[in-house]
Design an enzyme around this catalytic site. Sequence first.
Site, PDB file in Angstrom:
ATOM      1  N   ASP A   1       0.820  -1.221   0.000  1.00 34.87           N
ATOM      2  CA  ASP A   1       0.000   0.000   0.000  1.00 34.87           C
ATOM      3  C   ASP A   1       0.851   1.268   0.000  1.00 34.87           C
ATOM      4  OD1 ASP A   1      -2.413  -1.608   0.326  1.00 34.87           O
ATOM      5  OD2 ASP A   1      -1.764  -1.865   2.400  1.00 34.87           O
TER       6      ASP A   1
ATOM      7  N   LYS B   1       2.510   2.290  -5.032  1.00 36.26           N
ATOM      8  CA  LYS B   1       3.182   1.792  -6.230  1.00 36.26           C
ATOM      9  C   LYS B   1       2.392   2.107  -7.494  1.00 36.26           C
ATOM     10  CE  LYS B   1       3.300  -2.381  -4.538  1.00 36.26           C
ATOM     11  NZ  LYS B   1       2.863  -2.037  -3.167  1.00 36.26           N
TER      12      LYS B   1
ATOM     13  N   GLY C   1      -4.217  -4.244  -4.795  1.00 38.69           N
ATOM     14  CA  GLY C   1      -4.926  -3.236  -5.574  1.00 38.69           C
ATOM     15  C   GLY C   1      -4.079  -1.993  -5.726  1.00 38.69           C
ATOM     16  N   HIS C   2      -4.061  -1.441  -6.927  1.00 32.40           N
ATOM     17  CA  HIS C   2      -3.353  -0.195  -7.180  1.00 32.40           C
ATOM     18  C   HIS C   2      -4.375   0.898  -7.454  1.00 32.40           C
ATOM     19  CE1 HIS C   2       0.627  -2.368  -8.405  1.00 32.40           C
ATOM     20  NE2 HIS C   2       0.442  -2.294  -7.111  1.00 32.40           N
TER      21      HIS C   2
ATOM     22  N   GLN D   1       1.918  -5.816  -3.397  1.00 31.53           N
ATOM     23  CA  GLN D   1       2.241  -5.913  -1.977  1.00 31.53           C
ATOM     24  C   GLN D   1       3.588  -5.228  -1.666  1.00 31.53           C
ATOM     25  OE1 GLN D   1       1.384  -9.297  -3.375  1.00 31.53           O
ATOM     26  NE2 GLN D   1      -0.736  -9.141  -2.808  1.00 31.53           N
TER      27      GLN D   1
END
Length: 425
Positions: A13, A16, A40-41, A225
């Site tokens: 988180d 990225k 999730g991005h 991650q």
Amino acid sequence: MGTIVVVGAQWGDEGKGKVVDLLASEADVVVRFHGGNNAGHTLMVGSELTVLHLVPSGVLHAGKVCVIAGGTVVDPEVLIEEIESLRKRGFLSDPSSLKISEQAHLIMPYHKAIDLAREKRRGSGKIGTTGRGIGPAYEDKVARTGIRFVDLIDETLFRAKLERNLREKNLYLRCVLEEKEMSGEEILSRYLRFRDLLGQYVTDTALYLHRAIGEGKRVLFEGAQGMMLDVDHGTYPFVTSSNTVAGGVCAGAGISPRMVDEVIGICKAYTTRVGSGPFPTELDNELGERLREEGREFGSTTGRPRRCGWFDAVVVRQAARLNGLTGLAITKLDVLSGIDPIRVCRAYRYDGAEFAHVPANERVMAAVEPVFEDLPGWKEPLGDLRRLEELPAAARRYIHRLEELTGTRVCMISVGAGREQTIRL
């Protein structure tokens, strides 16, 4: 640009998605090389928010090829939903712009059922899994019973492997986990529909990447991650099920180590963690809540509130060593405006001894005390600043101190969620 790997330098988180989105403008190919839809991005372009779980962040730039490599595990239903959502917004109109590895393993319905049932039975010993079936899918991969996209394309082979796996999985679900069995015909029917929708994207992505790099294409590898969630090098057992470090690119994407030019580590100006596990610098107080609210620290995949704390230089220093970082991108520096002093953990203390590495012993890691140093804060908002020299003097000192403590130069500073709210060095 060459070939660049972007990895998380904390517990995930870190932002990225934004950094990959920025670098993707200069890339030809963007690659996801591990993990699944447990990551999730979150990208903010103008006023539009986009959350991606499997498709690489480069999808928001025209003319880029997005690759889901063999080291990933893919829930085909989630991927189809993501593709359809992107198409409605005008992305992925050209099928050749997305490539899925024929060697990528499929997440099956029994993987998710097992994942959720196990976590429920752990009670207070929960590890914080997202329940998406990621771990059980990787278990089958290592046990050599996994089902890959190349198997799905071959209906006869897929049917045989599904029947074999269900004999074992249904026994385990019924007798050990006390859950319902699953219907093979129902799964077969669903997954053959998925094959019809995704088959056009499936190819030998390792061969494609080898040729692309050989032709001088600029390739960006997107980590999911963070380093401290690596199955081998993270805070085990509170980790994910894949290798999140830069070394995972070679196995996950099928490229040679000699093909990697740079490794950029992403970290927040403070630290967050989702789920269970040790967190030495955690702020379980009003200041931690302030960081959570102002930093919008809620999981992009699960919506879970993130635990917040001071910057942990021990963790990021370890990330620099394990990943061979050539640069560090600091995100959410703007969130620290108005906090004075700002604390940084430079070492850990346990049983009277001080040390500067992350211990592998989970009992020791759970009991370490952070050794802090205090730095002066600043009051000014940072969102409109675009040059390093425009930052308040205290903010520049903070960045310089993080460089000293981590042994890594800072190459990018994010001062807001928008693409444009970035200082590039």
